[in-house]
Design a protein around this motif. Structure first.
Motif, PDB file in Angstrom:
ATOM      1  N   ALA A  78       9.783   6.189  -8.760  1.00 29.55           N
ATOM      2  CA  ALA A  78      10.109   7.229  -7.790  1.00 29.55           C
ATOM      3  C   ALA A  78       9.443   6.948  -6.448  1.00 29.55           C
ATOM      4  O   ALA A  78      10.050   7.142  -5.387  1.00 29.55           O
ATOM      5  N   PHE A  79       8.203   6.513  -6.471  1.00 23.31           N
ATOM      6  CA  PHE A  79       7.474   6.134  -5.259  1.00 23.31           C
ATOM      7  C   PHE A  79       8.247   5.031  -4.526  1.00 23.31           C
ATOM      8  O   PHE A  79       8.462   5.077  -3.309  1.00 23.31           O
ATOM      9  N   ASN A  80       8.715   4.049  -5.268  1.00 24.35           N
ATOM     10  CA  ASN A  80       9.413   2.906  -4.658  1.00 24.35           C
ATOM     11  C   ASN A  80      10.723   3.293  -3.982  1.00 24.35           C
ATOM     12  O   ASN A  80      11.210   2.573  -3.105  1.00 24.35           O
ATOM     13  N   SER A  81      11.290   4.406  -4.393  1.00 30.28           N
ATOM     14  CA  SER A  81      12.582   4.810  -3.822  1.00 30.28           C
ATOM     15  C   SER A  81      12.498   5.059  -2.329  1.00 30.28           C
ATOM     16  O   SER A  81      13.514   5.000  -1.626  1.00 30.28           O
ATOM     17  N   GLU A  82      11.295   5.304  -1.803  1.00 37.06           N
ATOM     18  CA  GLU A  82      11.122   5.524  -0.367  1.00 37.06           C
ATOM     19  C   GLU A  82      10.199   4.504   0.285  1.00 37.06           C
ATOM     20  O   GLU A  82       9.914   4.610   1.482  1.00 37.06           O
ATOM     21  N   LEU A  83       9.751   3.523  -0.475  1.00 41.77           N
ATOM     22  CA  LEU A  83       8.907   2.465   0.098  1.00 41.77           C
ATOM     23  C   LEU A  83       9.762   1.295   0.580  1.00 41.77           C
ATOM     24  O   LEU A  83      10.838   1.041   0.030  1.00 41.77           O
ATOM     25  N   PRO A  84       9.302   0.557   1.591  1.00 43.31           N
ATOM     26  CA  PRO A  84      10.020  -0.662   1.976  1.00 43.31           C
ATOM     27  C   PRO A  84       9.915  -1.704   0.871  1.00 43.31           C
ATOM     28  O   PRO A  84       8.997  -1.654   0.027  1.00 43.31           O
ATOM     29  N   ALA A  85      10.845  -2.650   0.859  1.00 36.08           N
ATOM     30  CA  ALA A  85      10.876  -3.650  -0.211  1.00 36.08           C
ATOM     31  C   ALA A  85       9.603  -4.479  -0.261  1.00 36.08           C
ATOM     32  O   ALA A  85       9.234  -4.987  -1.322  1.00 36.08           O
ATOM     33  N   SER A  86       8.917  -4.616   0.855  1.00 31.73           N
ATOM     34  CA  SER A  86       7.703  -5.431   0.905  1.00 31.73           C
ATOM     35  C   SER A  86       6.491  -4.745   0.293  1.00 31.73           C
ATOM     36  O   SER A  86       5.432  -5.358   0.146  1.00 31.73           O
ATOM     37  N   VAL A  87       6.619  -3.478  -0.079  1.00 29.33           N
ATOM     38  CA  VAL A  87       5.523  -2.706  -0.694  1.00 29.33           C
ATOM     39  C   VAL A  87       6.063  -2.072  -1.972  1.00 29.33           C
ATOM     40  O   VAL A  87       7.014  -1.292  -1.933  1.00 29.33           O
ATOM     41  N   ARG A  88       5.443  -2.376  -3.113  1.00 33.74           N
ATOM     42  CA  ARG A  88       5.951  -1.904  -4.404  1.00 33.74           C
ATOM     43  C   ARG A  88       4.825  -1.309  -5.248  1.00 33.74           C
ATOM     44  O   ARG A  88       3.808  -1.956  -5.499  1.00 33.74           O
ATOM     45  N   ALA A  89       5.021  -0.065  -5.688  1.00 31.34           N
ATOM     46  CA  ALA A  89       4.182   0.497  -6.747  1.00 31.34           C
ATOM     47  C   ALA A  89       4.722  -0.007  -8.081  1.00 31.34           C
ATOM     48  O   ALA A  89       5.942  -0.041  -8.279  1.00 31.34           O
ATOM     49  N   TRP A  90       3.832  -0.416  -9.005  1.00 30.40           N
ATOM     50  CA  TRP A  90       4.343  -0.975 -10.266  1.00 30.40           C
ATOM     51  C   TRP A  90       3.616  -0.482 -11.519  1.00 30.40           C
ATOM     52  O   TRP A  90       4.051  -0.733 -12.635  1.00 30.40           O
ATOM     53  N   ALA A  91       2.506   0.242 -11.342  1.00 35.13           N
ATOM     54  CA  ALA A  91       1.787   0.790 -12.501  1.00 35.13           C
ATOM     55  C   ALA A  91       1.015   2.013 -12.035  1.00 35.13           C
ATOM     56  O   ALA A  91       0.753   2.196 -10.838  1.00 35.13           O
ATOM     57  N   SER A  92       0.637   2.859 -12.990  1.00 38.30           N
ATOM     58  CA  SER A  92      -0.116   4.064 -12.641  1.00 38.30           C
ATOM     59  C   SER A  92      -1.021   4.464 -13.792  1.00 38.30           C
ATOM     60  O   SER A  92      -0.861   4.008 -14.938  1.00 38.30           O
ATOM     61  N   ALA A  93      -1.980   5.340 -13.478  1.00 39.21           N
ATOM     62  CA  ALA A  93      -2.900   5.871 -14.488  1.00 39.21           C
ATOM     63  C   ALA A  93      -3.307   7.275 -14.072  1.00 39.21           C
ATOM     64  O   ALA A  93      -3.607   7.519 -12.892  1.00 39.21           O
ATOM     65  N   ASN A  94      -3.319   8.178 -15.008  1.00 37.14           N
ATOM     66  CA  ASN A  94      -3.865   9.502 -14.739  1.00 37.14           C
ATOM     67  C   ASN A  94      -5.388   9.408 -14.766  1.00 37.14           C
ATOM     68  O   ASN A  94      -5.972   8.846 -15.705  1.00 37.14           O
ATOM     69  N   VAL A  95      -6.019   9.938 -13.741  1.00 40.46           N
ATOM     70  CA  VAL A  95      -7.477   9.837 -13.607  1.00 40.46           C
ATOM     71  C   VAL A  95      -8.045  11.223 -13.331  1.00 40.46           C
ATOM     72  O   VAL A  95      -7.323  12.148 -12.952  1.00 40.46           O
ATOM     73  N   SER A  96      -9.346  11.349 -13.481  1.00 41.07           N
ATOM     74  CA  SER A  96      -9.990  12.645 -13.278  1.00 41.07           C
ATOM     75  C   SER A  96     -10.069  12.978 -11.789  1.00 41.07           C
ATOM     76  O   SER A  96      -9.927  12.105 -10.928  1.00 41.07           O
ATOM     77  N   GLU A  97     -10.322  14.242 -11.492  1.00 35.08           N
ATOM     78  CA  GLU A  97     -10.453  14.678 -10.103  1.00 35.08           C
ATOM     79  C   GLU A  97     -11.647  14.026  -9.423  1.00 35.08           C
ATOM     80  O   GLU A  97     -11.716  13.987  -8.201  1.00 35.08           O
ATOM     81  N   ARG A  98     -12.580  13.500 -10.208  1.00 36.53           N
ATOM     82  CA  ARG A  98     -13.769  12.846  -9.636  1.00 36.53           C
ATOM     83  C   ARG A  98     -13.530  11.373  -9.324  1.00 36.53           C
ATOM     84  O   ARG A  98     -14.391  10.717  -8.734  1.00 36.53           O
ATOM     85  N   PHE A  99     -12.395  10.847  -9.729  1.00 37.34           N
ATOM     86  CA  PHE A  99     -12.121   9.417  -9.521  1.00 37.34           C
ATOM     87  C   PHE A  99     -12.029   9.101  -8.041  1.00 37.34           C
ATOM     88  O   PHE A  99     -11.418   9.839  -7.258  1.00 37.34           O
ATOM     89  N   HIS A 100     -12.620   7.975  -7.662  1.00 39.81           N
ATOM     90  CA  HIS A 100     -12.561   7.508  -6.274  1.00 39.81           C
ATOM     91  C   HIS A 100     -12.200   6.030  -6.290  1.00 39.81           C
ATOM     92  O   HIS A 100     -12.933   5.201  -6.830  1.00 39.81           O
ATOM     93  N   ALA A 101     -11.041   5.700  -5.715  1.00 36.25           N
ATOM     94  CA  ALA A 101     -10.519   4.329  -5.810  1.00 36.25           C
ATOM     95  C   ALA A 101     -11.420   3.298  -5.151  1.00 36.25           C
ATOM     96  O   ALA A 101     -11.413   2.127  -5.537  1.00 36.25           O
ATOM     97  N   THR A 102     -12.213   3.718  -4.163  1.00 33.88           N
ATOM     98  CA  THR A 102     -13.135   2.783  -3.508  1.00 33.88           C
ATOM     99  C   THR A 102     -14.420   2.639  -4.310  1.00 33.88           C
ATOM    100  O   THR A 102     -14.815   1.539  -4.707  1.00 33.88           O
ATOM    101  N   HIS A 103     -15.084   3.770  -4.557  1.00 36.79           N
ATOM    102  CA  HIS A 103     -16.435   3.732  -5.112  1.00 36.79           C
ATOM    103  C   HIS A 103     -16.477   3.429  -6.605  1.00 36.79           C
ATOM    104  O   HIS A 103     -17.486   2.919  -7.104  1.00 36.79           O
TER     105      HIS A 103
END
Length: 267
Positions: A78-103
């Motif tokens: 669904a994400f890809n339906s509005e993304l340009p072809a050069s950018v693709r989402a291909w996997a996902s994970a449900n994470v807690s509200e405390r999750f921080h992708a950087t830290h």
């Protein structure tokens, strides 16, 4: 909260992080979320948003990771339906509200494809071995703080290329590209091996003795590790992404052959 694995061809973009008046990968993500109606585009990012890292202009990724609050229906496809072809989402994970992708990332892996048909592999390996471990890399980054890092990596020969894989918990700005630049200098005989030791010394190395960053486009963010987080690949999204990047690969291989024909015709 949901985390997404994002793959992108970095060459059309001025880096990952959004900037005024230039195209970035982050802008493409935010524009897609706005068109999908899950985020009202403005100065602030989506609720809870963070990304694993800020790749430079021209750098690509297989495993860039972003996380934010989204509705359940927003699958990678669904994400890809509005993304340009050069950018693709291909996997996902449900994470807690405390999750921080950087830290919360425990390790990041970058892979550099160095065209080096005439470079000395033994010298390239020696330079990489000297750079591995904990060092103050202040001479290989424009950063003035946070320059002590623990670096690991490997180097393999693949035809005319060295494939250099570098791993660390985090990287200073330009560290990967400057490490590759230093390995390149030593492997091609442009600098002697003692330069590696000088660069790792406490004294500043500047001017002609400094190390310039290697070009950005052969660099790919290939993995970001999150202990305890399991990403589920979206089979349709992944297949679509493989088809798109496969076509891009064929296009660029064809361009390389054409350039070779031009070169050979002028011999």
């Amino acid at each position: 909260m949901r985390a997404y694995r994002i793959a992108y061809d970095g060459r059309p973009y001025n880096g990952f992080q959004r900037q005024p008046d230039v195209a970035t990968v982050e802008d493409a993500l935010f524009d897609a979320l706005s068109r999908l109606g899950v985020y009202e585009r403005g100065d602030d990012p989506p609720e809870g948003y963070a990304a694993a890292g800020r790749t430079d202009a021209g750098v690509s990724a297989v495993a860039q990771t972003v996380a934010f609050d989204v509705p359940e229906w927003l699958t990678p496809a669904a994400f890809n339906s509005e993304l340009p072809a050069s950018v693709r989402a291909w996997a996902s994970a449900n994470v807690s509200e405390r999750f921080h992708a950087t830290h919360d990332a425990s390790e990041r892996t970058y892979t550099y494809h160095l065209y080096a048909p005439d470079a000395a592999e033994v010298m390239a390996r020696a330079a990489l071995d000297a750079l591995r471990g904990e060092h103050d890399f202040h001479n290989l980054t424009p950063d003035e703080t946070g320059t002590v890092r623990t670096l690991d990596g490997s180097l393999t020969r693949d035809g005319d290329f060295f494939v250099i894989e570098l791993r660390a918990g985090g990287f200073c700005r330009q560290l990967v590209r400057r490490v590759v630049g230093l390995i390149t200098e030593v492997a091609r005989g442009e600098s002697s091996f003692p330069k590696v030791e000088r660069v790792l010394d406490a004294d500043p190395v500047e001017g002609p003795e400094g190390v310039a960053p290697a070009p950005a486009y052969p660099l790919v963010l290939t993995d970001v590790a999150y202990p305890g987080v399991e990403f589920d690949a979206d089979s349709d999204a992944r297949a679509s992404a493989r088809e798109i990047f496969g076509a891009l690969r064929a296009e660029r291989q064809t361009a390389a052959r054409v350039a070779g024909t031009l070169r050979d015709g002028l011999s």
